[in-house]
Design an enzyme around this catalytic site. Structure first.
Site, short mmCIF file in Angstrom:
data_model
loop_
_atom_site.label_atom_id
_atom_site.label_comp_id
_atom_site.label_asym_id
_atom_site.label_seq_id
_atom_site.Cartn_x
_atom_site.Cartn_y
_atom_site.Cartn_z
N GLY A 71 0.76 -1.26 -0.05
CA GLY A 71 -0.23 -0.08 0.21
C GLY A 71 0.79 1.30 0.01
O GLY A 71 0.21 2.40 -0.10
N CYS A 130 -14.37 2.37 -27.46
CA CYS A 130 -15.93 2.99 -27.65
C CYS A 130 -16.77 3.14 -26.34
O CYS A 130 -17.57 2.28 -25.94
CB CYS A 130 -16.92 1.99 -28.59
SG CYS A 130 -16.38 2.58 -30.41
N PRO A 176 4.92 -4.60 -0.77
CA PRO A 176 4.59 -3.52 -1.84
C PRO A 176 4.60 -3.82 -3.38
O PRO A 176 5.02 -4.68 -3.46
CB PRO A 176 5.84 -2.51 -1.68
CG PRO A 176 7.18 -3.52 -1.36
CD PRO A 176 6.57 -4.46 -0.46
N TYR A 185 -10.84 3.88 -11.21
CA TYR A 185 -10.72 4.77 -10.01
C TYR A 185 -10.91 6.08 -9.77
O TYR A 185 -10.36 6.88 -9.02
CB TYR A 185 -9.46 4.44 -9.19
CG TYR A 185 -9.31 2.86 -9.47
CD1 TYR A 185 -9.77 2.13 -8.72
CD2 TYR A 185 -7.74 2.42 -9.76
CE1 TYR A 185 -9.47 0.62 -8.63
CE2 TYR A 185 -7.16 1.15 -9.56
CZ TYR A 185 -8.33 0.23 -9.13
OH TYR A 185 -7.86 -1.12 -9.07
N TYR A 187 -0.11 -1.40 -12.29
CA TYR A 187 -1.61 -1.67 -12.32
C TYR A 187 -1.74 -0.77 -14.01
O TYR A 187 -2.71 -0.46 -14.22
CB TYR A 187 -2.39 -1.01 -11.28
CG TYR A 187 -1.94 -1.55 -10.02
CD1 TYR A 187 -2.25 -2.91 -9.78
CD2 TYR A 187 -1.21 -0.96 -8.98
CE1 TYR A 187 -1.99 -3.42 -8.52
CE2 TYR A 187 -1.07 -1.58 -7.88
CZ TYR A 187 -1.32 -2.80 -7.33
OH TYR A 187 -0.82 -3.16 -6.74
C1 LIG Z 1 -2.85 -8.46 -0.24
C2 LIG Z 1 -2.27 -7.24 -1.06
N1 LIG Z 1 -1.00 -6.94 -0.71
C3 LIG Z 1 -0.30 -6.17 -1.33
C4 LIG Z 1 -0.79 -5.18 -2.24
C5 LIG Z 1 0.11 -4.16 -2.97
O1 LIG Z 1 -0.54 -3.02 -2.64
P1 LIG Z 1 0.39 -1.74 -3.40
O2 LIG Z 1 0.54 -1.80 -5.01
O3 LIG Z 1 -0.54 -0.41 -3.00
O4 LIG Z 1 1.53 -1.42 -2.59
C6 LIG Z 1 -2.23 -5.42 -2.63
C7 LIG Z 1 -2.91 -4.75 -3.70
O5 LIG Z 1 -4.09 -4.84 -3.98
C8 LIG Z 1 -2.98 -6.39 -1.97
O6 LIG Z 1 -4.21 -6.82 -2.23
#
Ligand SMILES: Cc1ncc(COP(=O)(O)O)c(C=O)c1O
Length: 408
Positions: free
Chosen positions: A229, A337, A269, A311, A365
Site C-alpha cells: 500500500g 467505444c 509493496p 478509480y 497496475y
Molecule cells: C494483499 C495485497 N498485498 C499487497 C498489495 C499491493 O498494494 P500496493 O500496490 O498498493 O503496494 C495489494 C494490492 O491490492 C494486496 O491486495
C-alpha cells in the site's frame, strides 16, 4: 524541434519510431532505486527481522520480477497460480512466495500445497478445506480499518470482501485445534497510503499486533505480514511517506507487542516498487473540439491503462516535445467505444496531431490491468537497461487474440 522527454537519454519519440505506438516503457534504474530505498529503510528499523515481498499483481512481467530479485527484494506476494509460476520462473524459491488468494478453488489449494508456497487465507470456509492437509497458513484478517485512494482499493472494513473478522476468533482457534497451523497473521488495509494517512495506518498495524499477541493464541506464529500500500506521488501536491519514519514507528509498535516471540515481518509493496518506472507512450491521432471541450484522441486508452476510468486516478500527461504553441485546456482520451475512456481530464497541454504523449507513473497496475476490449491488441513493453531499449513483451497480434477461438 528538439525531442526533449527522455528515458535514460532515449527520446520517447525515437522509442515510438523504433517500436511503434502505443508503448509501455520501463526505466530499470528507477526500479532499482525503489527496491534499494524500501529495503534499506526496512533494514534500518528491523535489521534482518523483516522481508520485502513484491506484490507482483502490480506488474507481473517476469523480467521485472527478476530485476526485483537481483535488487534485494526477498520474495513475491502472488494472488493466482499463474503469478506463482512466473515468480518461480523469475528465480524465487517456493518458500519466498506467499499466495494471498481469495476464495480459492480446490484445484488452486492442491496446486499451492503441492508447490510448497506459503498460503495466506482470508476466509473461514477456505480454512476448513485446509484441515485435511494439516496445512500451515498465514491468516488474512480484516480488522475493520481500511485505507485507500478509492473504495475499490480499500481492503478493510465491512464493505471489503477481504479477510477474516475477529468476530470469528473462536472458530480460528478451533480450526487450529483440528490441525491447521496458523504460522502468521496478515493484514492489507488498502492501496496508496500517503503521509497524511500515517496515524490511521499505524492504528491498523497496532490492531494487527494486538490480535497476534492478545486476541489469538498462536503457538506457531512465525510471520507478521502488514501488507503493501505504500504510495507514490501522482500529483504535485501529494506527500509520500518517509519510509524511514514510518518503519521506525512500526518497529516501536512491534517492540511494544512482540516481547518474547519475534515473528519475521513481511511487507508487500506493489505500486511503490514499479509505478514510477513506467511510462505509457501514445500518439495523438485527432483533436476534436465541441462547443465546450477539446478532446485529444490517442491510439491508447482505458484498455491499456484503466486506472483513470476505474478509480478516477490521476496520471500526469506531458508532451514528449517542447512545443512553441499556446497551451489549451484539453481532455486526453483513448480510442475505445466508451465515454469513460479518458486518460486525463482538463489538462493544460501544448499539443498537436501526431505528437507523442507520455502518461507518467504507468508502471503499476497499467499493463497488468490491461485488456483486449474492442478487440484491440495490448502494447509492447520495453525495458531501458544501461541506456539500451529491450523488448520484454511483444505487441499482440490478431492471431494472438484469436488463438483460443473455436469457429463452429
Ligand atoms: C494483499 C495485497 N498485498 C499487497 C498489495 C499491493 O498494494 P500496493 O500496490 O498498493 O503496494 C495489494 C494490492 O491490492 C494486496 O491486495
Amino acid at each position: 524541434m528538439d525531442s526533449n522527454f527522455t528515458i535514460q537519454n532515449l527520446t520517447s519519440k525515437a522509442l515510438v519510431q523504433q517500436f511503434g505506438s502505443p508503448l509501455y516503457v520501463y526505466d530499470e534504474e528507477i526500479i532499482k532505486r525503489q527496491c534499494q530505498t524500501i529495503t534499506a529503510a526496512l533494514q534500518n528499523s528491523f535489521d534482518q527481522g523483516a522481508k520485502v515481498l513484491y506484490a507482483c499483481k502490480a506488474n507481473s512481467n517476469p523480467n521485472i520480477l527478476k530485476i526485483m530479485r537481483l535488487n534485494g527484494i526477498h520474495g513475491i506476494d502472488a494472488v493466482s497460480p499463474n503469478e506463482i509460476e512466473v515468480a518461480l520462473q523469475a528465480g524465487f524459491l517456493n518458500n519466498q512466495i506467499t499466495y494471498t488468494a481469495n476464495y480459492m478453488t480446490k484445484e488452486e489449494i492442491n496446486y499451492a500445497i503441492q508447490k510448497g508456497v506459503i498460503l495466506n487465507v482470508g476466509e473461514i470456509d477456505t480454512l476448513k478445506k485446509l484441515i485435511e492437509y494439516k496445512a500451515e497458513v498465514i491468516i488474512r484478517l480484516n480488522l475493520d480499518i481500511g485505507i485507500g485512494h478509492h473504495n475499490h482499493v480499500n481492503t478493510g472494513g465491512n464493505d471489503s470482501k477481504f479477510g477474516i473478522n475477529l468476530m470469528w476468533k473462536e472458530q480460528l482457534i478451533e480450526i487450529q485445534k483440528q490441525g491447521v497451523k496458523i504460522i502468521g497473521l496478515h493484514q492489507h488495509m488498502g492501496s496508496k497510503i500517503m503521509k497524511k494517512d500515517h496515524d490511521f495506518y499505524l492504528l491498523g498495524i497496532e490492531k494487527l499486533f494486538q490480535a497476534a499477541t492478545q486476541e489469538l493464541d498462536l503457538p506457531y506464529l512465525k510471520y507478521i505480514d502488514i501488507g503493501g500500500g505504500f504510495g507514490v506521488k501522482y500529483q504535485e501536491y501529494e506527500e509520500i511517506s518517509d519510509l524511514n519514519i514510518l518503519f521506525s514507528e512500526i518497529k516501536k509498535l512491534y517492540d511494544k507487542y512482540f516481547i518474547n516471540v519475534k515473528p519475521m515481518l513481511f511487507i508487500e509493496p506493489g505500486r511503490y516498487l514499479i509505478a514510477e518506472s513506467g511510462y505509457l507512450l501514445c500518439t495523438v491521432q485527432a483533436i476534436n473540439t465541441n462547443k465546450q471541450k477539446t478532446f485529444v484522441g490517442t491510439d491508447s486508452g482505458m484498455h491499456h491503462l484503466i486506472r483513470p476510468a476505474l478509480y478516477q486516478s490521476y496520471h500526469a500527461i506531458i508532451n514528449s516535445e517542447e512545443k512553441q504553441i499556446e497551451p489549451k485546456l484539453v481532455t486526453v482520451c483513448g480510442n475505445i467505444c466508451e465515454s469513460g475512456d479518458l486518460l486525463g481530464i482538463d489538462r493544460n497541454l501544448k499539443v498537436e496531431v501526431n505528437d507523442v504523449l507520455v502518461v507518467q507513473n504507468g508502471g503499476a497496475y497499467g499493463f497488468s490491468m490491461s485488456s483486449n476490449y474492442n478487440l484491440r491488441e495490448r502494447p509492447a513493453e520495453i525495458l531501458i537497461r544501461d541506456g539500451q531499449p529491450y523488448i520484454i513483451r511483444k505487441r499482440e497480434t490478431l492471431d494472438y487474440l484469436l488463438a483460443n477461438i473455436v469457429i463452429l
